[in-house]
Design a protein around this motif. Sequence first.
Motif, PDB file in Angstrom:
ATOM      1  N   LEU A 247      -7.333   6.345   2.310  1.00  0.00           N
ATOM      2  CA  LEU A 247      -6.706   5.885   1.063  1.00  0.00           C
ATOM      3  C   LEU A 247      -5.206   6.144   1.083  1.00  0.00           C
ATOM      4  CD1 LEU A 247      -9.404   7.031  -1.517  1.00  0.00           C
ATOM      5  CD2 LEU A 247      -8.877   4.680  -0.800  1.00  0.00           C
ATOM      6  N   ILE A 248      -4.814   7.305   1.578  1.00  0.00           N
ATOM      7  CA  ILE A 248      -3.385   7.616   1.703  1.00  0.00           C
ATOM      8  C   ILE A 248      -2.729   6.660   2.694  1.00  0.00           C
ATOM      9  CG2 ILE A 248      -1.739   9.357   2.511  1.00  0.00           C
ATOM     10  CD1 ILE A 248      -3.769  11.463   1.364  1.00  0.00           C
ATOM     11  N   TRP A 249      -3.384   6.423   3.840  1.00  0.00           N
ATOM     12  CA  TRP A 249      -2.870   5.501   4.862  1.00  0.00           C
ATOM     13  C   TRP A 249      -2.647   4.109   4.273  1.00  0.00           C
ATOM     14  CZ3 TRP A 249      -1.503   5.195  10.041  1.00  0.00           C
ATOM     15  CH2 TRP A 249      -1.545   3.932  10.626  1.00  0.00           C
ATOM     16  N   LEU A 250      -3.645   3.596   3.583  1.00  0.00           N
ATOM     17  CA  LEU A 250      -3.540   2.249   3.017  1.00  0.00           C
ATOM     18  C   LEU A 250      -2.437   2.168   1.968  1.00  0.00           C
ATOM     19  CD1 LEU A 250      -7.331   1.367   2.769  1.00  0.00           C
ATOM     20  CD2 LEU A 250      -5.675   0.523   4.443  1.00  0.00           C
ATOM     21  N   ARG A 251      -2.309   3.198   1.170  1.00  0.00           N
ATOM     22  CA  ARG A 251      -1.239   3.210   0.167  1.00  0.00           C
ATOM     23  C   ARG A 251       0.126   3.256   0.851  1.00  0.00           C
ATOM     24  NH1 ARG A 251      -0.860   4.126  -5.366  1.00  0.00           N
ATOM     25  NH2 ARG A 251       1.103   5.077  -5.987  1.00  0.00           N
ATOM     26  N   TYR A 252       0.257   4.101   1.855  1.00  0.00           N
ATOM     27  CA  TYR A 252       1.516   4.221   2.596  1.00  0.00           C
ATOM     28  C   TYR A 252       1.868   2.911   3.297  1.00  0.00           C
ATOM     29  CZ  TYR A 252       4.851   5.866   6.107  1.00  0.00           C
ATOM     30  OH  TYR A 252       5.942   6.016   6.907  1.00  0.00           O
ATOM     31  N   GLN A 253       0.871   2.233   3.835  1.00  0.00           N
ATOM     32  CA  GLN A 253       1.084   0.967   4.533  1.00  0.00           C
ATOM     33  C   GLN A 253       1.185  -0.220   3.564  1.00  0.00           C
ATOM     34  OE1 GLN A 253       1.510   0.607   7.906  1.00  0.00           O
ATOM     35  NE2 GLN A 253       1.453   2.824   8.028  1.00  0.00           N
ATOM     36  N   LYS A 254       0.994   0.047   2.274  1.00  0.00           N
ATOM     37  CA  LYS A 254       1.026  -0.986   1.225  1.00  0.00           C
ATOM     38  C   LYS A 254       0.010  -2.093   1.506  1.00  0.00           C
ATOM     39  CE  LYS A 254       5.712  -0.116  -0.281  1.00  0.00           C
ATOM     40  NZ  LYS A 254       6.562   0.635   0.534  1.00  0.00           N
ATOM     41  N   GLN A 255      -1.223  -1.671   1.787  1.00  0.00           N
ATOM     42  CA  GLN A 255      -2.301  -2.608   2.071  1.00  0.00           C
ATOM     43  C   GLN A 255      -3.410  -2.440   1.045  1.00  0.00           C
ATOM     44  OE1 GLN A 255      -3.575  -2.326   6.123  1.00  0.00           O
ATOM     45  NE2 GLN A 255      -1.533  -2.628   6.932  1.00  0.00           N
ATOM     46  N   SER A 256      -4.272  -3.433   0.978  1.00  0.00           N
ATOM     47  CA  SER A 256      -5.369  -3.386   0.005  1.00  0.00           C
ATOM     48  C   SER A 256      -6.449  -2.413   0.476  1.00  0.00           C
ATOM     49  CB  SER A 256      -5.971  -4.777  -0.188  1.00  0.00           C
ATOM     50  OG  SER A 256      -6.838  -5.095   0.867  1.00  0.00           O
ATOM     51  N   ILE A 257      -7.327  -2.098  -0.442  1.00  0.00           N
ATOM     52  CA  ILE A 257      -8.426  -1.167  -0.173  1.00  0.00           C
ATOM     53  C   ILE A 257      -9.389  -1.723   0.881  1.00  0.00           C
ATOM     54  CG2 ILE A 257     -10.004  -1.971  -1.970  1.00  0.00           C
ATOM     55  CD1 ILE A 257      -9.317   1.679  -1.417  1.00  0.00           C
ATOM     56  N   ARG A 258      -9.386  -3.024   1.087  1.00  0.00           N
ATOM     57  CA  ARG A 258     -10.283  -3.648   2.066  1.00  0.00           C
ATOM     58  C   ARG A 258      -9.675  -3.759   3.459  1.00  0.00           C
ATOM     59  NH1 ARG A 258     -14.240  -7.553  -1.045  1.00  0.00           N
ATOM     60  NH2 ARG A 258     -14.395  -6.251  -2.865  1.00  0.00           N
ATOM     61  N   SER A 259      -8.460  -3.300   3.622  1.00  0.00           N
ATOM     62  CA  SER A 259      -7.808  -3.348   4.930  1.00  0.00           C
ATOM     63  C   SER A 259      -8.376  -2.264   5.841  1.00  0.00           C
ATOM     64  CB  SER A 259      -6.296  -3.152   4.780  1.00  0.00           C
ATOM     65  OG  SER A 259      -5.735  -4.181   3.994  1.00  0.00           O
ATOM     66  N   ALA A 260      -8.267  -2.496   7.127  1.00  0.00           N
ATOM     67  CA  ALA A 260      -8.756  -1.529   8.118  1.00  0.00           C
ATOM     68  C   ALA A 260      -7.763  -0.383   8.273  1.00  0.00           C
ATOM     69  CB  ALA A 260      -8.954  -2.230   9.456  1.00  0.00           C
ATOM     70  N   PHE A 261      -8.296   0.758   8.636  1.00  0.00           N
ATOM     71  CA  PHE A 261      -7.453   1.890   9.009  1.00  0.00           C
ATOM     72  C   PHE A 261      -8.139   2.601  10.168  1.00  0.00           C
ATOM     73  CE2 PHE A 261     -10.285   3.599   5.806  1.00  0.00           C
ATOM     74  CZ  PHE A 261     -10.668   4.825   6.322  1.00  0.00           C
ATOM     75  N   PRO A 262      -7.385   3.305  10.996  1.00  0.00           N
ATOM     76  CA  PRO A 262      -7.988   3.946  12.176  1.00  0.00           C
ATOM     77  C   PRO A 262      -8.820   5.164  11.794  1.00  0.00           C
ATOM     78  CG  PRO A 262      -5.657   4.476  12.031  1.00  0.00           C
ATOM     79  CD  PRO A 262      -5.932   3.497  10.937  1.00  0.00           C
ATOM     80  N   PHE A 263     -10.037   5.241  12.341  1.00  0.00           N
ATOM     81  CA  PHE A 263     -10.940   6.356  12.089  1.00  0.00           C
ATOM     82  C   PHE A 263     -10.857   7.401  13.203  1.00  0.00           C
ATOM     83  CE2 PHE A 263     -15.440   8.066  11.927  1.00  0.00           C
ATOM     84  CZ  PHE A 263     -15.261   8.781  10.762  1.00  0.00           C
ATOM     85  N   GLY A 264     -10.354   7.015  14.358  1.00  0.00           N
ATOM     86  CA  GLY A 264     -10.258   7.929  15.497  1.00  0.00           C
ATOM     87  C   GLY A 264      -9.507   9.219  15.209  1.00  0.00           C
ATOM     88  N   PRO A 265      -8.365   9.162  14.492  1.00  0.00           N
ATOM     89  CA  PRO A 265      -7.663  10.417  14.211  1.00  0.00           C
ATOM     90  C   PRO A 265      -8.510  11.421  13.424  1.00  0.00           C
ATOM     91  CG  PRO A 265      -6.203   8.567  13.831  1.00  0.00           C
ATOM     92  CD  PRO A 265      -7.571   7.996  14.098  1.00  0.00           C
ATOM     93  N   PHE A 266      -9.353  10.926  12.546  1.00  0.00           N
ATOM     94  CA  PHE A 266     -10.192  11.811  11.748  1.00  0.00           C
ATOM     95  C   PHE A 266     -11.325  12.396  12.595  1.00  0.00           C
ATOM     96  CE2 PHE A 266      -8.252   8.616   9.012  1.00  0.00           C
ATOM     97  CZ  PHE A 266      -7.439   9.443   8.251  1.00  0.00           C
TER      98      PHE A 266
END
Length: 166
Positions: free
Chosen positions: A123-142
């Motif tokens: 959620l922080i990543w998507l907000r920082y990237q200014k993308q919608s909640i349905r956008s992809a984000f990387p799970f590998g770092p987690f």
Amino acid sequence: MHALTMMDLVRTLLILALVYLAYIDMRTFRLPDAMTIPIIAAGLVFNYLPNLGLTSFPNAIAGAFLGYAFLWGLNFIYRWAKKQNGVGMGDAKLLAALGAWFGLSALPGILLVASISGLLGGLIWLRYQKQSIRSAFPFGPFLAVAGIIELLWPQILQTWFLNNPI
């Protein structure tokens, strides 16, 4: 080389590899096979060696197999329902690598930590990237962070829950 020194070296190299994979995934949304597959193999070999492994060899094999199979199956179901991938197979290979190093019994804790931190961090990543909640984000770092936590503080969640029943 002294056994403690060897273990410290192995831990350091594993942490560096996980941090590097997290960095690559954050920048490219890819976890390269050239990194994940050797980490799987190294985990299996390390746990095969007598008096050095973090878990038993059969547990490491089961962890690698079921770590990959779980995320593959999750993606299969998501792809069937939504007609698109939900989890990358690089993430599945990274979870297989963590299973190879820590064994099957560590996977639930790793997945719990990665999922909770991924939810909040995503959620922080998507907000920082200014993308919608349905956008992809990387799970590998987690997954990588959860693996580092498991390496440095093994079975911390199980211990905490057993000592502090809800």
